[in-house]
Motif scaffolding. Sequence first.
Motif, PDB file in Angstrom:
ATOM      1  N   ARG A   1       0.839  -1.204   0.000  1.00  0.00           N
ATOM      2  CA  ARG A   1       0.000   0.000   0.000  1.00  0.00           C
ATOM      3  C   ARG A   1       0.872   1.251   0.000  1.00  0.00           C
ATOM      4  O   ARG A   1       2.001   1.228   0.505  1.00  0.00           O
ATOM      5  CB  ARG A   1      -0.864   0.038   1.257  1.00  0.00           C
TER       6      ARG A   1
ATOM      7  N   GLU B   1      -1.846   4.997   3.288  1.00  0.00           N
ATOM      8  CA  GLU B   1      -2.870   3.972   3.493  1.00  0.00           C
ATOM      9  C   GLU B   1      -2.448   2.918   4.522  1.00  0.00           C
ATOM     10  O   GLU B   1      -3.277   2.143   5.004  1.00  0.00           O
ATOM     11  CB  GLU B   1      -3.200   3.282   2.169  1.00  0.00           C
ATOM     12  N   ARG B   2      -1.176   2.892   4.869  1.00  0.00           N
ATOM     13  CA  ARG B   2      -0.683   1.913   5.832  1.00  0.00           C
ATOM     14  C   ARG B   2      -1.214   2.173   7.241  1.00  0.00           C
ATOM     15  O   ARG B   2      -1.332   1.256   8.047  1.00  0.00           O
ATOM     16  CB  ARG B   2       0.835   1.885   5.835  1.00  0.00           C
TER      17      ARG B   2
ATOM     18  N   GLU C   1      -4.642  11.765   9.191  1.00  0.00           N
ATOM     19  CA  GLU C   1      -4.916  10.327   9.113  1.00  0.00           C
ATOM     20  C   GLU C   1      -4.707   9.645  10.460  1.00  0.00           C
ATOM     21  O   GLU C   1      -5.529   8.825  10.878  1.00  0.00           O
ATOM     22  CB  GLU C   1      -4.057   9.681   8.030  1.00  0.00           C
TER      23      GLU C   1
END
Length: 168
Positions: free
Chosen positions: A9, A13-14, A42
């Motif tokens: 990824r 997105e990790r 995030e």
Amino acid sequence: NLGLLFTERPPIERFAAAAAAGFSAVELLFPYSDAPTSVKAEIDRLGLTILGLNTSVGRDGEFGIGALPGREQDFAAIFKQALDYAAAVNQEIRDLFSAGADIVQLDEPYLQARPEKARRYGLVALERALEGIAGETAVHLCFGYAAIIHERPSGYSFLPELAASSVK
């Protein structure tokens, strides 16, 4: 360490993959493909804590570009980036104290391992991360990553600089 996990990824997105796998805290030593505000948003969205960040490496994975002649502009860009991330770390420290943390520890292996560079740049980034912080803080010093730092001094030469810093 999300530099090693979920590598199929993109880095941003990790964080979600780690949260879905049950992690509450993560390291992503080189998150620099994304803006600090995006990384902070995030981790906040997912309720994660960031445990570690490194300054960006140069071309071809070079460490210590601040010491390489002719690389001054590259270093200036990386240093600015480090200060942007230090500002994001500052907000994370504030959030940790707001959530009830008694003490917040920052890990800085290169302050001791590269003291000559740390005297010029490391304290600036550390002070930015601690700017306006009232709670008790600590800095973990070590002699650097063993795979990278092969020569070790006999003592902690960087302690006088930390004594004069905002670390409480």
